[in-house]
Design an enzyme around this catalytic site. Structure first.
Site, PDB file in Angstrom:
ATOM      1  CB  SER A  62      -0.869   0.010   1.258  1.00 22.75           C
ATOM      2  OG  SER A  62      -1.566   1.232   1.353  1.00 22.75           O
ATOM      3  CE1 TYR A  94      -3.989  -2.170   4.987  1.00 22.68           C
ATOM      4  CE2 TYR A  94      -3.507   0.130   4.505  1.00 22.68           C
ATOM      5  CZ  TYR A  94      -3.814  -1.135   4.075  1.00 22.68           C
ATOM      6  OH  TYR A  94      -3.946  -1.395   2.721  1.00 22.68           O
TER       7      TYR A  94
END
Ligand SMILES: NC(=O)c1ccc[n+]([C@@H]2O[C@H](COP(=O)([O-])OP(=O)(O)OC[C@H]3O[C@@H](n4cnc5c(N)ncnc54)[C@H](OP(=O)(O)O)[C@@H]3O)[C@@H](O)[C@H]2O)c1
Length: 264
Positions: free
Chosen positions: A145, A158
């Protein structure tokens, strides 16, 4: 070695094929005539995919954090050999509420996104090595990501998991170079999927999962080692990431405050 592992129809393993980016990727790759070993925990969803593309999909349900169910896939890889690509896309995103700091949130993100991806690597590397011994191109694709390039509030777990994945990918690229196994890192911005449907904050430059799949496949065809999109978002994040830390900290704190005051 050919320019891209996808130059010819191949058999590839895709995790997270039941939903979102993975599902869109599976469909786009199948439309292009690739054969897909499709993994996720929801067997029914994998069977629906297989029914739409007869003869092209091997249904391979597994929990990527579970060594045993993953280990059982080695037989599938042997039966479907040569397996020339693994797209390790399965992942989760849990946000932290700092008012009640819960380390389990950090652990859950790390467990699925880092340990699950590492276990998937362990399961598929013998199959990729087998393909290389036959003189075929082989590639490991890791879906990370771009979120960790900037310190977004609530994304402690995350972001940490995706930062770890990026390091893992780069370090593995160095280690596997001598064997000719490519390691490609995909760093998307915001993509509309069940994972982001839960977000209650503005998501700049949000794109659809079909567009994300298209960007990833075009990057793979180009033979790119780093794939990130949409550019207007990822390039902005890169520029912000080049700011002095104290500027970035102030900006991050202001953004976190304003997203709490004005949730979408
Ligand atoms: N959407 C975004 O904006 C965005 C941005 C950057 C990166 N990403 C990354 O892209 C990847 C896909 O995300 P998405 O947005 O498409 O989310 P999604 O729609 O929630 O899909 C997640 C996929 O991962 C699978 N999965 C999760 N945990 C698993 C486990 N333990 N074992 C096996 N499969 C598991 C799910 O399948 P089952 O539930 O059937 O197991 C599902 O197919 C993730 O790695 C995510 O971090 C997404």
């Amino acid at each position: 070695m050919s320019h891209s592992t996808l130059d010819r129809p191949i058999t590839l393993w895709l995790t997270g094929a039941t939903s979102g980016i993975g599902r869109a990727l599976a469909q786009a790759l199948l439309e292009q005539g690739q054969r897909v070993i499709a993994t996720g925990r929801r067997r029914e969803s994998l069977e629906t995919l297989a029914a739409s593309y007869p003869g092209q999909v091997t249904v391979a349900p597994a929990d990527t954090t579970d060594r045993e169910t993953l280990g059982a896939l080695s037989e599938t890889f042997t039966r479907q050999a040569p397996v020339q690509m693994a797209i390790l896309n399965a992942g989760t995103c849990e946000y932290l509420d700092v008012r009640s700091f819960d380390a389990d949130v950090i652990e859950h993100n790390l467990h699925t996104n880092v340990t699950g991806t590492a276990r998937s690597m362990e399961a598929v590397l013998p199959a990729l090595r087998h393909a290389r011994r036959q003189g075929l191109p082989a590639e490991l694709v890791i879906v990370g990501s771009s979120a960790w390039w900037f310190p977004f509030g609530r994304a402690e777990g995350y972001g940490a998991s995706k930062a770890a994945l990026a390091y893992l990918a780069h370090s593995l690229r160095a280690d596997l170079a001598a064997e000719g196994i490519r390691v490609t890192l995909v760093s998307p911005g915001f993509v509309r999927t069940p994972l982001t449907d839960r977000n209650d904050f503005p998501m700049p430059c949000l794109i659809e999962a079909t567009e994300a799949a298209d960007r990833i496949i075009r990057g793979l065809h180009r033979g790119a080692a780093e794939i990130h999109f949409p550019r207007r978002f990822t390039v902005t994040l890169k520029l912000l990431g080049a700011l002095p830390q104290s500027w970035m900290d102030r900006l991050a704190a202001r953004m976190t405050r304003s997203s709490k005051e004005h949730p979408e």
